[in-house]
Scaffold this active site. Sequence first.
Site, mmCIF file in Angstrom:
data_model
loop_
_atom_site.group_PDB
_atom_site.id
_atom_site.type_symbol
_atom_site.label_atom_id
_atom_site.label_comp_id
_atom_site.label_asym_id
_atom_site.label_seq_id
_atom_site.Cartn_x
_atom_site.Cartn_y
_atom_site.Cartn_z
ATOM 1 N N LYS A 233 54.877 25.582 46.334
ATOM 2 C CA LYS A 233 55.652 26.668 46.954
ATOM 3 C C LYS A 233 57.052 26.749 46.356
ATOM 4 O O LYS A 233 57.724 25.739 46.232
ATOM 5 C CB LYS A 233 55.775 26.419 48.472
ATOM 6 C CG LYS A 233 54.446 26.411 49.193
ATOM 7 C CD LYS A 233 54.617 26.032 50.651
ATOM 8 C CE LYS A 233 55.118 24.620 50.837
ATOM 9 N NZ LYS A 233 55.043 24.145 52.239
ATOM 10 N N THR A 266 64.281 31.042 58.024
ATOM 11 C CA THR A 266 63.115 30.574 57.254
ATOM 12 C C THR A 266 62.632 29.196 57.709
ATOM 13 O O THR A 266 61.807 28.586 57.032
ATOM 14 C CB THR A 266 63.454 30.495 55.746
ATOM 15 O OG1 THR A 266 64.587 29.641 55.584
ATOM 16 C CG2 THR A 266 63.742 31.862 55.168
ATOM 17 N N GLY A 268 60.376 26.683 59.109
ATOM 18 C CA GLY A 268 58.972 26.670 59.513
ATOM 19 C C GLY A 268 58.055 27.534 58.657
ATOM 20 O O GLY A 268 56.871 27.686 58.962
ATOM 21 N N THR A 269 58.595 28.066 57.566
ATOM 22 C CA THR A 269 57.737 28.894 56.691
ATOM 23 C C THR A 269 56.587 28.067 56.115
ATOM 24 O O THR A 269 55.460 28.562 56.005
ATOM 25 C CB THR A 269 58.545 29.491 55.524
ATOM 26 O OG1 THR A 269 59.383 28.475 54.980
ATOM 27 C CG2 THR A 269 59.386 30.667 55.966
ATOM 28 N N GLY A 270 56.891 26.814 55.749
ATOM 29 C CA GLY A 270 55.866 25.975 55.115
ATOM 30 C C GLY A 270 54.731 25.663 56.086
ATOM 31 O O GLY A 270 53.546 25.780 55.740
ATOM 32 N N CYS A 271 55.091 25.273 57.311
ATOM 33 C CA CYS A 271 54.071 24.943 58.323
ATOM 34 C C CYS A 271 53.224 26.187 58.613
ATOM 35 O O CYS A 271 51.993 26.120 58.731
ATOM 36 C CB CYS A 271 54.720 24.484 59.618
ATOM 37 S SG CYS A 271 55.879 23.134 59.395
HETATM 38 N N1 LIG Z 1 63.117 34.178 51.893
HETATM 39 C C1 LIG Z 1 61.816 34.227 51.686
HETATM 40 N N2 LIG Z 1 61.192 35.414 51.487
HETATM 41 C C2 LIG Z 1 59.859 35.481 51.297
HETATM 42 N N3 LIG Z 1 59.070 34.405 51.271
HETATM 43 C C3 LIG Z 1 59.627 33.184 51.450
HETATM 44 C C4 LIG Z 1 61.029 33.027 51.669
HETATM 45 N N4 LIG Z 1 61.286 31.695 51.829
HETATM 46 C C5 LIG Z 1 60.101 31.062 51.725
HETATM 47 N N5 LIG Z 1 59.099 31.950 51.472
HETATM 48 C C6 LIG Z 1 57.684 31.667 51.326
HETATM 49 O O1 LIG Z 1 57.301 30.881 52.446
HETATM 50 C C7 LIG Z 1 56.300 29.953 52.093
HETATM 51 C C8 LIG Z 1 56.789 28.540 52.424
HETATM 52 O O2 LIG Z 1 57.597 28.089 51.370
HETATM 53 P P1 LIG Z 1 58.809 27.101 51.484
HETATM 54 O O3 LIG Z 1 59.151 26.699 50.085
HETATM 55 O O4 LIG Z 1 59.878 27.707 52.304
HETATM 56 O O5 LIG Z 1 58.122 25.916 52.280
HETATM 57 P P2 LIG Z 1 58.756 24.678 53.012
HETATM 58 O O6 LIG Z 1 59.985 24.235 52.307
HETATM 59 O O7 LIG Z 1 57.677 23.703 53.175
HETATM 60 O O8 LIG Z 1 59.150 25.313 54.426
HETATM 61 P P3 LIG Z 1 59.569 24.536 55.796
HETATM 62 O O9 LIG Z 1 59.784 23.114 55.446
HETATM 63 O O10 LIG Z 1 60.786 25.262 56.298
HETATM 64 O O11 LIG Z 1 58.450 24.732 56.742
HETATM 65 C C9 LIG Z 1 56.072 30.174 50.591
HETATM 66 O O12 LIG Z 1 54.989 31.080 50.436
HETATM 67 C C10 LIG Z 1 57.354 30.803 50.125
HETATM 68 O O13 LIG Z 1 57.196 31.560 48.958
HETATM 69 C C1 LIG Z 2 57.936 18.364 63.149
HETATM 70 C C2 LIG Z 2 58.213 19.043 61.866
HETATM 71 N N1 LIG Z 2 57.200 19.233 61.000
HETATM 72 C C3 LIG Z 2 57.431 19.846 59.820
HETATM 73 C C4 LIG Z 2 58.678 20.295 59.479
HETATM 74 C C5 LIG Z 2 58.911 20.949 58.146
HETATM 75 O O1 LIG Z 2 59.508 22.130 58.205
HETATM 76 C C6 LIG Z 2 59.715 20.086 60.418
HETATM 77 N N2 LIG Z 2 60.990 20.493 60.161
HETATM 78 N N3 LIG Z 2 59.456 19.463 61.589
HETATM 79 MG MG LIG Z 3 57.424 22.173 54.354
#
Ligand SMILES: Nc1ncnc2c1ncn2[C@@H]1O[C@H](COP(=O)(O)OP(=O)(O)OP(=O)(O)O)[C@@H](O)[C@H]1O
Ligand SMILES: Cc1ncc(CO)c(N)n1
Ligand SMILES: [Mg+2]
Length: 554
Positions: A233, A266, A268-271
Amino acid sequence: MAFSATLSSSVSFNLDEWLRGASASSLRSSCSRSGRIRSSGAMKAGGAPAASERAVKAKVPHVLTVAGSDSGAGAGIQADLKACAARGVYCSTVITAVTAQNTVGVQGVDNVSEEFVAEQLESVLSDMQVDVVKTGMLPSAGIVRILSSSLNKFQVQALVVDPVMVSTSGDVLAGPSVLAVCREVLLPIADIVTPNLKEASALLGGMQLETIADMHSAAKLLHQMGSRHVLVKGGDLPGSCDAVDVFFDGERLHDLRAPRVKTRNTHGTGCTLASCIAAELAKGSPMLPAVQVAKRFVENALDYSKEISIGKGPQGPFDHFLMLNRKVHNFRKKMILDPSDLFLYAVTDSGMNGKWGRSIEDAVKAAIEGGATIIQLREKDAGTRNFLEAAKSCMEVCRSRGIPLLINDRIDIALACDADGVHVGQSDMPVRTARALLGPEKIIGVSCKTPEQAQQAYMDGADYIGSGGIYPTNTKENNLTIGLEGLKAVCLSSKLPVVAIGGIGISNAHSVMELGLPNLKGVAVVSALFDRECISTEARKLYEVLSRTASEVK
Ligand SMILES: Nc1ncnc2c1ncn2[C@@H]1O[C@H](COP(=O)(O)OP(=O)(O)OP(=O)(O)O)[C@@H](O)[C@H]1O
Ligand SMILES: Cc1ncc(CO)c(N)n1
Ligand SMILES: [Mg+2]
């Protein structure tokens, strides 16, 4: 768990079945233990369950998330639950850690004991038919091992591994020992692993990841560690105006691009992304479309949530259900119909506005100025785009004046402009379907000519009845006139408030309202307002007649 690699590359995947919304469990019947999907011919040879068997129980697509709790509810278990619910999939939860967390950072972490994680896994997996397991925060090597042995004992369709290590605020959620075990026991059985840049780098022993070319190399290396698919990502990719993620299926690299939404929300986007992928897989989707749908969902939710503000920290949560930023929350005082709103019900007509050279907005403003208590836009001739624009402007006019606005017939326009509700006829969208599409808080009115229709309207969940035509009218062609007798029959049998419509104006409104019928709350007018030179003056006169009659009847 070898399910998805073959799904995405196999031509024998039953696309029709998937498009019909078949769940992974129905696909499972066509998967051998090794995950190979048989051809649809082989499926038939294996024998489909009898129709009666199929009809007995509807299997619900089911994701189990094994993750940590985020007290701020932007990420972790809470994000997973919301994402799955938003995607229409059931989600059970095994909690691995409880974090004290908000938009500023992570203030504390309390790991759940390994024994109790094991107990939760056993409870869910021994009882419920889980399609897909999704992992998030796995705070200790022991917990990873316990998960791995549970997955050995209970077979599931697919495993989605989000290798959560560091929160967006920079706090460590899982240390290097966890990484090592993840590499050893989870990646080899994962259908997809979804690291962000930092996590991919850590899994690869500190490899620098700064460009898309670096992400390509990382995806290939992670694939070699055993995961069938890899999504690196790029949410944090420096200097990129798109949000680019790199997907690798073992053969082809795909750069998945979306415009980067400018927002602080943003967290929680990854989860969310990983849970959406799991949800789509649980519904039976192949891997690449699952990832594409998930990415689009995140982009859409971020875009929709740009204006919401939760917490004082640098990174806020977003709204999975696209509901929280509705301006309606600021203006709307009453959520459902107040029957007195039906008192002077103004129905617009594009033909009449055209004839008098007025915009719909101006006509609506004038009607409200004169005392209209509710507005219905009935624009049979307007093109969709023009109608929507006009409806949006009318919404602003009505909201700022506290007057409900309904749309005639066009549920799509009502949804798009967030109108207060719709009015449907007997041959338009059925009330139950309209309710399912619009949700519980919107107003739905339905035209009824008979007591039977009135009873049905009540049973279908309508809020009010429009009954007519009372008098002959030119506004509606081939419309049967039911007269005052017909109105009486409807009002006496109705459990819903009624508004009378059809040929009513200043000269005869008195005769309608003086019937003093129970449930008759007002009159609806078209020509009497909109086919006149001064709409507000006519509305004022009509309002006076109605008020006078109402006080006489009392
Ligand atoms: N500002 C944004 N606009 C559009 N898509 C985004 C944006 N920020 C993140 N994404 C998308 O969200 C998804 C999660 O990516 P990200 O790299 O943020 O994950 P992460 O760091 O694990 O997130 P988190 O730890 O906050 O849950 C990916 O598909 C990424 O491209
Ligand atoms: C509990 C928990 N899981 C995953 C993430 C990653 O975003 C977070 N910040 N907190
Ligand atoms: Mg993440």
